[in-house]
Scaffold this motif. Sequence first.
Motif, short mmCIF file in Angstrom:
data_model
loop_
_atom_site.label_atom_id
_atom_site.label_comp_id
_atom_site.label_asym_id
_atom_site.label_seq_id
_atom_site.Cartn_x
_atom_site.Cartn_y
_atom_site.Cartn_z
N THR A 68 0.84 -1.19 0.00
CA THR A 68 0.00 0.00 0.00
C THR A 68 0.88 1.25 0.00
N VAL A 69 0.57 2.18 -0.89
CA VAL A 69 1.29 3.45 -0.91
C VAL A 69 0.83 4.27 0.30
N PRO A 70 1.75 4.71 1.14
CA PRO A 70 1.35 5.51 2.30
C PRO A 70 0.53 6.74 1.88
N SER A 71 -0.49 7.04 2.65
CA SER A 71 -1.41 8.12 2.29
C SER A 71 -0.69 9.46 2.13
N ARG A 72 0.39 9.68 2.88
CA ARG A 72 1.09 10.97 2.78
C ARG A 72 1.74 11.17 1.41
N HIS A 73 1.88 10.10 0.63
CA HIS A 73 2.50 10.21 -0.70
C HIS A 73 1.48 10.13 -1.85
N GLN A 74 0.26 9.80 -1.56
CA GLN A 74 -0.72 9.59 -2.62
C GLN A 74 -1.00 10.85 -3.44
N ALA A 75 -1.19 11.98 -2.79
CA ALA A 75 -1.46 13.23 -3.53
C ALA A 75 -0.25 13.61 -4.38
N GLN A 76 0.96 13.42 -3.84
CA GLN A 76 2.17 13.72 -4.62
C GLN A 76 2.21 12.85 -5.88
N LEU A 77 1.88 11.58 -5.73
CA LEU A 77 1.90 10.68 -6.89
C LEU A 77 0.83 11.05 -7.91
#
Length: 66
Positions: free
Chosen positions: A28-37
């Motif tokens: 799972t991609v950590p939520s803190r990086h999802q918007a950046q991605l």
Amino acid sequence: MVAEICGVHVTRVYRWTYPREKGGSEGTVPSRHQAQLLNGARARGIDLTPQDFFPAPLPEQSGAAA
């Protein structure tokens, strides 16, 4: 590219694939990086949506007892 977008070392991205017992996030991609991605993908013309961060629902089993 994911590491670059998120501003982390590539080994950090690999660690996301590890089980929690080994310090990972089980794919799972950590939520803190999802918007950046999402923003990085959009800027690069890559089709990525918020739904891509969640596992596909399991198909319902027909005939299962309730």
